[in-house]
Design a protein around this motif. Sequence first.
Motif, PDB file in Angstrom:
ATOM      1  N   ALA A   1     -42.005 -24.007  43.392  1.00  0.00           N
ATOM      2  CA  ALA A   1     -40.892 -23.124  43.044  1.00  0.00           C
ATOM      3  C   ALA A   1     -39.748 -23.901  42.394  1.00  0.00           C
ATOM      4  N   LEU A   2     -39.588 -25.170  42.742  1.00  0.00           N
ATOM      5  CA  LEU A   2     -38.549 -25.979  42.102  1.00  0.00           C
ATOM      6  C   LEU A   2     -38.803 -26.099  40.602  1.00  0.00           C
ATOM      7  N   ARG A   3     -40.057 -26.302  40.236  1.00  0.00           N
ATOM      8  CA  ARG A   3     -40.401 -26.388  38.809  1.00  0.00           C
ATOM      9  C   ARG A   3     -40.176 -25.043  38.130  1.00  0.00           C
ATOM     10  N   THR A   4     -40.542 -23.967  38.825  1.00  0.00           N
ATOM     11  CA  THR A   4     -40.326 -22.623  38.277  1.00  0.00           C
ATOM     12  C   THR A   4     -38.838 -22.379  38.054  1.00  0.00           C
ATOM     13  N   GLN A   5     -38.022 -22.764  39.005  1.00  0.00           N
ATOM     14  CA  GLN A   5     -36.573 -22.596  38.850  1.00  0.00           C
ATOM     15  C   GLN A   5     -36.046 -23.406  37.678  1.00  0.00           C
ATOM     16  N   LEU A   6     -36.551 -24.615  37.498  1.00  0.00           N
ATOM     17  CA  LEU A   6     -36.152 -25.431  36.353  1.00  0.00           C
ATOM     18  C   LEU A   6     -36.473 -24.708  35.051  1.00  0.00           C
ATOM     19  N   MET A   7     -37.681 -24.175  34.962  1.00  0.00           N
ATOM     20  CA  MET A   7     -38.088 -23.500  33.727  1.00  0.00           C
ATOM     21  C   MET A   7     -37.244 -22.246  33.459  1.00  0.00           C
ATOM     22  N   GLU A   8     -36.770 -21.610  34.510  1.00  0.00           N
ATOM     23  CA  GLU A   8     -35.952 -20.403  34.354  1.00  0.00           C
ATOM     24  C   GLU A   8     -34.583 -20.693  33.771  1.00  0.00           C
ATOM     25  N   ILE A   9     -34.088 -21.913  33.941  1.00  0.00           N
ATOM     26  CA  ILE A   9     -32.751 -22.217  33.423  1.00  0.00           C
ATOM     27  C   ILE A   9     -32.775 -23.010  32.113  1.00  0.00           C
ATOM     28  N   LEU A  10     -33.936 -23.501  31.720  1.00  0.00           N
ATOM     29  CA  LEU A  10     -34.039 -24.263  30.472  1.00  0.00           C
ATOM     30  C   LEU A  10     -34.164 -23.348  29.262  1.00  0.00           C
ATOM     31  N   THR A  11     -33.768 -23.885  28.118  1.00  0.00           N
ATOM     32  CA  THR A  11     -33.971 -23.202  26.842  1.00  0.00           C
ATOM     33  C   THR A  11     -34.912 -24.052  25.992  1.00  0.00           C
ATOM     34  N   ASP A  12     -35.460 -23.436  24.956  1.00  0.00           N
ATOM     35  CA  ASP A  12     -36.320 -24.185  24.035  1.00  0.00           C
ATOM     36  C   ASP A  12     -35.551 -25.352  23.424  1.00  0.00           C
ATOM     37  N   GLU A  13     -34.307 -25.124  23.102  1.00  0.00           N
ATOM     38  CA  GLU A  13     -33.483 -26.188  22.515  1.00  0.00           C
ATOM     39  C   GLU A  13     -33.353 -27.376  23.478  1.00  0.00           C
ATOM     40  N   GLU A  14     -33.176 -27.104  24.747  1.00  0.00           N
ATOM     41  CA  GLU A  14     -33.034 -28.181  25.730  1.00  0.00           C
ATOM     42  C   GLU A  14     -34.320 -28.983  25.892  1.00  0.00           C
ATOM     43  N   LEU A  15     -35.466 -28.369  25.629  1.00  0.00           N
ATOM     44  CA  LEU A  15     -36.738 -29.101  25.706  1.00  0.00           C
ATOM     45  C   LEU A  15     -36.809 -30.214  24.668  1.00  0.00           C
ATOM     46  N   ARG A  16     -36.039 -30.104  23.597  1.00  0.00           N
ATOM     47  CA  ARG A  16     -36.034 -31.126  22.552  1.00  0.00           C
ATOM     48  C   ARG A  16     -35.105 -32.300  22.881  1.00  0.00           C
ATOM     49  N   TYR A  17     -34.363 -32.201  23.978  1.00  0.00           N
ATOM     50  CA  TYR A  17     -33.401 -33.236  24.346  1.00  0.00           C
ATOM     51  C   TYR A  17     -34.106 -34.528  24.745  1.00  0.00           C
ATOM     52  N   THR A  18     -33.545 -35.630  24.302  1.00  0.00           N
ATOM     53  CA  THR A  18     -33.982 -36.958  24.726  1.00  0.00           C
ATOM     54  C   THR A  18     -32.747 -37.817  24.931  1.00  0.00           C
ATOM     55  N   VAL A  19     -32.837 -38.774  25.823  1.00  0.00           N
ATOM     56  CA  VAL A  19     -31.706 -39.662  26.052  1.00  0.00           C
ATOM     57  C   VAL A  19     -31.629 -40.746  24.990  1.00  0.00           C
ATOM     58  N   GLY A  20     -32.572 -40.745  24.062  1.00  0.00           N
ATOM     59  CA  GLY A  20     -32.545 -41.677  22.950  1.00  0.00           C
ATOM     60  C   GLY A  20     -33.549 -42.806  23.092  1.00  0.00           C
ATOM     61  N   GLY A  21     -33.538 -43.637  22.096  1.00  0.00           N
ATOM     62  CA  GLY A  21     -34.472 -44.761  22.084  1.00  0.00           C
ATOM     63  C   GLY A  21     -35.906 -44.272  22.037  1.00  0.00           C
ATOM     64  N   ALA A  22     -36.752 -44.950  22.754  1.00  0.00           N
ATOM     65  CA  ALA A  22     -38.175 -44.604  22.777  1.00  0.00           C
ATOM     66  C   ALA A  22     -38.501 -43.592  23.862  1.00  0.00           C
ATOM     67  N   ASN A  23     -37.484 -43.018  24.485  1.00  0.00           N
ATOM     68  CA  ASN A  23     -37.706 -42.065  25.578  1.00  0.00           C
ATOM     69  C   ASN A  23     -38.255 -40.741  25.055  1.00  0.00           C
ATOM     70  N   PRO A  24     -39.150 -40.121  25.803  1.00  0.00           N
ATOM     71  CA  PRO A  24     -39.717 -38.832  25.382  1.00  0.00           C
ATOM     72  C   PRO A  24     -38.691 -37.708  25.535  1.00  0.00           C
ATOM     73  N   THR A  25     -38.996 -36.587  24.914  1.00  0.00           N
ATOM     74  CA  THR A  25     -38.158 -35.404  25.073  1.00  0.00           C
ATOM     75  C   THR A  25     -38.398 -34.794  26.452  1.00  0.00           C
ATOM     76  N   LEU A  26     -37.468 -33.932  26.863  1.00  0.00           N
ATOM     77  CA  LEU A  26     -37.640 -33.216  28.121  1.00  0.00           C
ATOM     78  C   LEU A  26     -38.908 -32.368  28.064  1.00  0.00           C
ATOM     79  N   GLY A  27     -39.175 -31.757  26.918  1.00  0.00           N
ATOM     80  CA  GLY A  27     -40.390 -30.954  26.762  1.00  0.00           C
ATOM     81  C   GLY A  27     -41.655 -31.772  26.936  1.00  0.00           C
ATOM     82  N   SER A  28     -41.636 -33.000  26.417  1.00  0.00           N
ATOM     83  CA  SER A  28     -42.786 -33.885  26.582  1.00  0.00           C
ATOM     84  C   SER A  28     -42.998 -34.224  28.055  1.00  0.00           C
TER      85      SER A  28
END
Length: 132
Positions: free
Chosen positions: A17-44
């Motif tokens: 349910a924690l993962r489900t709650q996370l998905m309920e508050i995320l947007t597609d735009e936020e999935l593209r977020y990365t902290v930079g460098g070689a780090n993956p996106t949140l969606g990845s």
Amino acid sequence: MNSIIQGYWPIFQLYQALRTQLMEILTDEELRYTVGGANPTLGSLCRTIGEVEQAYVQSFQTFKLDFSYRHPEPELEQSVSKLSAWFAELDQELQATLEAFSEEEIQQHTIYRGENFVIPIQIQLEIYKEAL
């Protein structure tokens, strides 16, 4: 109803349910977020969570853990709705797989995780819970 479903599953579902709650508050735009460098996106990272669950589902079906699965659809990690639908399918498959075990099978079967690393089904589920 086996002991995993009766005694453990209700608590395990709270972790899911924690993962489900996370998905309920995320947007597609936020999935593209990365902290930079070689780090993956949140969606990845979310796609990786699903790939790990797929590996664990398969381990309960084949009694061998294999992390080689990669979801074939690259766009998956850019869509909250696609990720959510996939997670729901994986959760249903995991539950159905665990429900199908008899108590005798739970006691007799083990999961091969690598050389000299074989564990009971219940412990495999506990390790997956920690991964989740």
